[in-house]
Design a protein around this motif. Structure first.
Motif, PDB file in Angstrom:
ATOM      1  N   SER A  64       6.302  44.097 -49.467  1.00  0.00           N
ATOM      2  CA  SER A  64       7.494  43.224 -49.481  1.00  0.00           C
ATOM      3  C   SER A  64       7.147  41.803 -49.881  1.00  0.00           C
ATOM      4  CB  SER A  64       8.156  43.224 -48.092  1.00  0.00           C
ATOM      5  OG  SER A  64       7.295  42.639 -47.123  1.00  0.00           O
ATOM      6  N   THR A  67       9.548  39.540 -52.212  1.00  0.00           N
ATOM      7  CA  THR A  67      10.956  39.293 -51.866  1.00  0.00           C
ATOM      8  C   THR A  67      11.497  38.017 -52.503  1.00  0.00           C
ATOM      9  OG1 THR A  67      10.163  38.306 -49.796  1.00  0.00           O
ATOM     10  CG2 THR A  67      10.970  40.563 -49.685  1.00  0.00           C
ATOM     11  N   VAL A 155      14.319  45.304 -46.928  1.00  0.00           N
ATOM     12  CA  VAL A 155      14.132  43.869 -47.172  1.00  0.00           C
ATOM     13  C   VAL A 155      14.276  43.554 -48.658  1.00  0.00           C
ATOM     14  CG1 VAL A 155      12.428  42.007 -47.167  1.00  0.00           C
ATOM     15  CG2 VAL A 155      12.711  43.427 -45.145  1.00  0.00           C
ATOM     16  N   SER A 209      12.294  39.342 -41.614  1.00  0.00           N
ATOM     17  CA  SER A 209      11.672  40.232 -42.599  1.00  0.00           C
ATOM     18  C   SER A 209      10.390  40.839 -42.043  1.00  0.00           C
ATOM     19  CB  SER A 209      11.359  39.460 -43.889  1.00  0.00           C
ATOM     20  OG  SER A 209      12.542  38.973 -44.480  1.00  0.00           O
TER      21      SER A 209
END
Length: 253
Positions: A64, A67, A155, A209
């Motif tokens: 992630s 992001t 996310v 997150s």
């Protein structure tokens, strides 16, 4: 609506920006995964060992890392309409401006999901053979790891429309992109480092997150995964609604 979403994908693929941001997301992911494995167990390294489930969730959550780039892509997609004066023909072709904003939100949810899948695949491709060489067994079907993988996808999916909402609200491309980067990389970490604010900071996008992806945060109160997901979705929804409201009311030029 399907035609509008198709049009948004055509706009997206008409430039190479998405490709460079995808490559950037993959590069950042590869860097974090590689550093985490290379320094596993080093003196002074506070992160859990990769032989533990917490350590393996940390590695998987590195997928992630892109992001911010997904959010930037969403913000640019919206602000480009105003910067390049394409908003006028867009809104003339589709007088219902709310549908245009909704189509962008849906499109960049799908784009964020695609980025998440690509980053997850790269993380697994790097981590599994490297950890196997270190005699560390990883079971991707373990409940903790599967939840982390799901959290990564959620996310990345949310940050796309979140960026679109910011772009619709701010409209100025430079201000939207710089503001997003400053918040994510300066303001959010600075607030997180203040002990007196920890009870409320867990509701910020960064800590939420981390909670959703299962990233270990020692001595820091975090939300449960489902709560973190609701918080992030709430941010995206509020920004999208406010952005759509401004797009509906303000003059295009």
């Amino acid at each position: 609506m399907i035609r509008l979403i198709h049009a948004e994908f055509r706009k997206l693929t008409s430039t190479t920006l998405w490709w460079w941001l995808l490559l950037g997301s993959l590069a950042v992911t590869a860097l974090f995964v590689s550093l985490s494995i290379a320094f596993d167990g080093s003196t002074g390294n506070p992160t859990p060992l990769l032989s533990t489930l917490d350590g393996q969730r940390n590695i998987l959550s590195a997928a992630s890392s892109g992001t911010a780039l997904v959010g930037i892509l969403g913000a640019i997609a919206m602000t480009a309409e105003f910067r390049h004066l394409t908003a006028t023909p867009t809104f003339l072709a589709t007088p219902h401006r709310g549908r245009v904003v909704a189509a962008k939100l849906i499109t960049y949810m799908m784009v964020g999901f695609g980025f998440g899948l690509a980053c997850l695949a790269l993380t697994i491709a790097i981590a599994l053979p490297w950890l196997s060489a270190k005699d560390i067994t990883v079971s991707l079907t373990a409940p903790g790891l599967s939840l982390t993988a799901l959290g990564v996808l959620v996310v990345m999916t949310i940050y796309g429309p979140l960026g679109v909402g910011i772009g619709a609200l701010v409209r100025n491309q430079v201000a939207a992109v710089v503001g997003l980067l400053v918040y994510l990389f300066v303001l959010d970490p600075a607030l997180t480092a203040i002990p007196a604010l920890q009870s409320g900071i867990r509701y910020l996008p960064g800590p939420a997150s981390s909670a959703l992806t299962g990233r270990a945060t020692p001595n820091f109160p975090i939300l449960p995964a489902w709560g973190a997901g609701l918080v992030l979705a709430g941010y995206a929804l509020v920004l999208a609604v406010l952005g759509a409201r401004f797009a509906l009311r303000r003059d295009v030029t």
